[in-house]
Write an enzyme that holds these catalytic residues in place. Structure first.
Site, PDB file in Angstrom:
ATOM      1  N   CYS A 117       0.792  -1.243   0.000  1.00 11.86           N
ATOM      2  CA  CYS A 117       0.000   0.000   0.000  1.00 11.86           C
ATOM      3  C   CYS A 117       0.819   1.286   0.000  1.00 11.86           C
ATOM      4  O   CYS A 117       0.246   2.379  -0.043  1.00 11.86           O
ATOM      5  CB  CYS A 117      -0.964  -0.004   1.183  1.00 11.86           C
ATOM      6  N   HIS A 259      -3.128   6.603   2.954  1.00 10.89           N
ATOM      7  CA  HIS A 259      -3.638   5.315   2.470  1.00 10.89           C
ATOM      8  C   HIS A 259      -4.997   5.067   3.113  1.00 10.89           C
ATOM      9  O   HIS A 259      -5.203   5.348   4.299  1.00 10.89           O
ATOM     10  CB  HIS A 259      -2.647   4.208   2.835  1.00 10.89           C
ATOM     11  N   ASN A 289     -10.369  -0.580   0.859  1.00 15.05           N
ATOM     12  CA  ASN A 289      -8.905  -0.510   0.785  1.00 15.05           C
ATOM     13  C   ASN A 289      -8.470  -1.097  -0.568  1.00 15.05           C
ATOM     14  O   ASN A 289      -8.571  -2.300  -0.788  1.00 15.05           O
ATOM     15  CB  ASN A 289      -8.320  -1.312   1.956  1.00 15.05           C
TER      16      ASN A 289
HETATM   17  O1  UT7 Z   1      -3.722  -1.785   3.925  1.00 11.89           O
HETATM   18  C1  UT7 Z   1      -2.809  -2.281   4.848  1.00 11.89           C
HETATM   19  C2  UT7 Z   1      -3.050  -1.834   6.194  1.00 11.89           C
HETATM   20  N1  UT7 Z   1      -4.238  -2.428   6.790  1.00 11.89           N
HETATM   21  C3  UT7 Z   1      -4.610  -1.951   7.945  1.00 11.89           C
HETATM   22  O2  UT7 Z   1      -3.993  -1.044   8.421  1.00 11.89           O
HETATM   23  C4  UT7 Z   1      -5.788  -2.605   8.666  1.00 11.89           C
HETATM   24  C5  UT7 Z   1      -5.725  -2.201  10.115  1.00 11.89           C
HETATM   25  N2  UT7 Z   1      -6.719  -2.845  10.965  1.00 11.89           N
HETATM   26  C6  UT7 Z   1      -8.029  -2.496  10.998  1.00 11.89           C
HETATM   27  O3  UT7 Z   1      -8.445  -1.676  10.215  1.00 11.89           O
HETATM   28  C7  UT7 Z   1      -8.903  -3.082  12.057  1.00 11.89           C
HETATM   29  O4  UT7 Z   1      -8.120  -3.763  12.998  1.00 11.89           O
HETATM   30  C8  UT7 Z   1      -9.999  -4.049  11.494  1.00 11.89           C
HETATM   31  C9  UT7 Z   1     -11.054  -3.264  10.744  1.00 11.89           C
HETATM   32  C10 UT7 Z   1      -9.367  -5.082  10.596  1.00 11.89           C
HETATM   33  C11 UT7 Z   1     -10.700  -4.779  12.646  1.00 11.89           C
HETATM   34  O5  UT7 Z   1     -11.250  -3.826  13.548  1.00 11.89           O
HETATM   35  P1  UT7 Z   1     -11.024  -3.989  15.116  1.00 11.89           P
HETATM   36  O6  UT7 Z   1     -11.766  -2.915  15.765  1.00 11.89           O
HETATM   37  O7  UT7 Z   1      -9.522  -4.029  15.321  1.00 11.89           O
HETATM   38  O8  UT7 Z   1     -11.701  -5.366  15.395  1.00 11.89           O
HETATM   39  P2  UT7 Z   1     -11.064  -6.683  16.012  1.00 11.89           P
HETATM   40  O9  UT7 Z   1     -10.202  -7.372  15.013  1.00 11.89           O
HETATM   41  O10 UT7 Z   1     -10.472  -6.332  17.323  1.00 11.89           O
HETATM   42  O11 UT7 Z   1     -12.363  -7.550  16.230  1.00 11.89           O
HETATM   43  C12 UT7 Z   1     -13.393  -7.162  17.146  1.00 11.89           C
HETATM   44  C13 UT7 Z   1     -14.512  -8.150  17.062  1.00 11.89           C
HETATM   45  C14 UT7 Z   1     -14.042  -9.605  17.148  1.00 11.89           C
HETATM   46  O12 UT7 Z   1     -15.004 -10.288  17.902  1.00 11.89           O
HETATM   47  P3  UT7 Z   1     -14.715 -10.641  19.458  1.00 11.89           P
HETATM   48  O13 UT7 Z   1     -13.469 -11.462  19.440  1.00 11.89           O
HETATM   49  O14 UT7 Z   1     -14.532  -9.321  20.128  1.00 11.89           O
HETATM   50  O15 UT7 Z   1     -15.946 -11.368  19.852  1.00 11.89           O
HETATM   51  C15 UT7 Z   1     -14.107 -10.086  15.744  1.00 11.89           C
HETATM   52  O16 UT7 Z   1     -14.337 -11.469  15.633  1.00 11.89           O
HETATM   53  O17 UT7 Z   1     -15.183  -8.034  15.812  1.00 11.89           O
HETATM   54  C16 UT7 Z   1     -15.284  -9.319  15.195  1.00 11.89           C
HETATM   55  N3  UT7 Z   1     -15.233  -9.134  13.759  1.00 11.89           N
HETATM   56  C17 UT7 Z   1     -16.337  -8.924  13.014  1.00 11.89           C
HETATM   57  N4  UT7 Z   1     -17.626  -8.842  13.345  1.00 11.89           N
HETATM   58  C18 UT7 Z   1     -18.504  -8.588  12.354  1.00 11.89           C
HETATM   59  C19 UT7 Z   1     -14.143  -9.103  12.936  1.00 11.89           C
HETATM   60  N5  UT7 Z   1     -14.525  -8.865  11.672  1.00 11.89           N
HETATM   61  C20 UT7 Z   1     -15.890  -8.757  11.688  1.00 11.89           C
HETATM   62  C21 UT7 Z   1     -16.847  -8.515  10.701  1.00 11.89           C
HETATM   63  N6  UT7 Z   1     -18.137  -8.436  11.074  1.00 11.89           N
HETATM   64  N7  UT7 Z   1     -16.529  -8.323   9.410  1.00 11.89           N
END
Ligand code: UT7
Length: 332
Positions: A117, A259, A289
């Site tokens: 990216c 980005h 993205n």
């Molecule tokens: O382009 C390269 C760079 N990429 C990035 O920089 C991406 C950076 N990361 C992010 O943008 C975020 O970390 C995400 C959007 C990927 C995830 O958001 P988050 O607030 O960090 O969520 P998390 O991974 O901590 O997950 C929270 C909860 C989890 O459930 P539990 O364990 O709390 O019960 C996940 O299983 O959300 C759940 N979850 C979802 N729920 C509904 C993860 N994905 C989904 C989904 N729909 N699509």
């Protein structure tokens, strides 16, 4: 060869996204997710997905045609193509050679580079250096990815994030320093964090086998939370560093284009730079993205809407798999 110093000028830009729109509601029929979760956690409302027979080079060609048209430059005038992509049409040869053939360009040098990216910022540094070397006059820099081809559509933690697209820039040589478009570029990388975002199999480390396919190792694997933390810290730091070393502040910029990985990351960088939301370009709601093309698509959108005028300054900041990062201050 000329003796006076040459500068790199952005002659024209173009971008392309596929026609097919996939909404968050569409995705909630495929994996256990919801529009509400995706919107509030990422800012994404919809993304564009390429047709099955559309390759990365096809996306790149569409963007390149627009950039060449906007630059008012003919096919015979381009003397080098470089493409930033992590989803090449095939592992080799480069996507750039397919672009060359499809655009009907001469037998000019063509190569790809892989920095995920941060592709725009790395590409600008490479193109600028080649122009300053006085060996190339008009460079076609393209960033394009068909991320949908390497997205695991069974993994809700990643499949909601990505979209397909491409952006292109024609950079040209000028002796007039007033026309110089590239004020500065700052790049970095840290391989210690390579595991945070990776496509594990299909390379020399783990060639494709039945097992690697079964284990879904040909798709993007991501540690979202760790990446989030690094993205905020690194993009904030490198934006601040490039501004500081040029004696500028973010408020001297007309726009800041980071980005587009997550709206919350973009806003955290905005807060760190202490600028108003109006200065920050957000396109993640429409396209998700799109990897390296995300910054070009955003800047091209600003140009098409008439918001970027002669003399406008843009700070663009990238961050991606590697980890890699980069910032560039551009003047239009
Ligand atoms: O382009 C390269 C760079 N990429 C990035 O920089 C991406 C950076 N990361 C992010 O943008 C975020 O970390 C995400 C959007 C990927 C995830 O958001 P988050 O607030 O960090 O969520 P998390 O991974 O901590 O997950 C929270 C909860 C989890 O459930 P539990 O364990 O709390 O019960 C996940 O299983 O959300 C759940 N979850 C979802 N729920 C509904 C993860 N994905 C989904 C989904 N729909 N699509």
């Amino acid at each position: 060869m000329k003796n006076s110093k040459q500068f790199a000028k952005v002659l024209g830009m173009g971008s392309y996204v596929p026609e097919k729109i996939v909404t968050n509601d569409d995705l909630s029929k495929v994996v256990d997710t919801s529009d509400e979760w995706i919107r509030t956690r990422t800012g994404i409302r919809e993304r564009r997905i390429a047709a099955p027979d559309q390759t990365t080079s096809d996306l790149c060609v569409c963007a390149a045609r627009k950039a060449m048209e906007n630059a008012n430059i003919g096919a015979d005038d381009i003397d080098l193509i470089l493409t930033g992509t992590i989803t090449p049409d095939v592992i080799f040869p480069s996507t750039s050679v397919f672009v060359q053939t499809k655009l009907g360009l001469r037998n000019i040098p063509c190569f790809d580079y892989n920095v995920a990216c941060s592709g725009l910022q790395y590409g600008i540094e490479i193109a600028r250096s080649l122009i300053e070397s006085q060996r190339y006059k008009n460079i076609l820099l393209i960033c394009g990815d068909k991320l949908s081809a390497v997205t695991d559509w069974q993994d809700r933690s990643t499949c909601v994030l990505f979209g397909d697209g491409a952006g292109a820039i024609v950079l040209s040589t000028t002796e007039n320093e007033e026309e110089n478009s590239i004020i500065d570029v700052l790049l970095g990388a840290n391989g210690e964090h390579s595991k945070l975002l990776i496509l594990p199999a299909g390379g020399s480390r783990e060639p494709a086998t039945e097992k690697s396919v079964k284990e879904r190792k040909h798709f993007i694997k991501m540690s979202g939370r760790d990446l989030f933390r690094e993205a905020v810290k690194i993009m904030g730091n490198c934006a601040q560093e490039i501004l500081d070393r040029n004696g500028m502040s973010a408020n001297d910029m007309d726009f800041v284009v980071t980005h587009q990985a997550n709206w919350r990351i973009i806003d955290a960088v905005r807060e760190r730079l202490d600028i108003s939301p109006e200065k920050v370009c957000v396109t993640i709601d429409k396209y998700g993205n799109t990897s390296a093309s995300s910054c070009i698509i955003a800047i091209d959108g600003l140009i098409r809407s008439g918001k970027v005028i002669r003399g406008s300054k843009i700070l663009t900041v990238g961050f991606g798999a590697g980890l890699t990062w980069g910032a560039a201050i551009l003047k239009f």
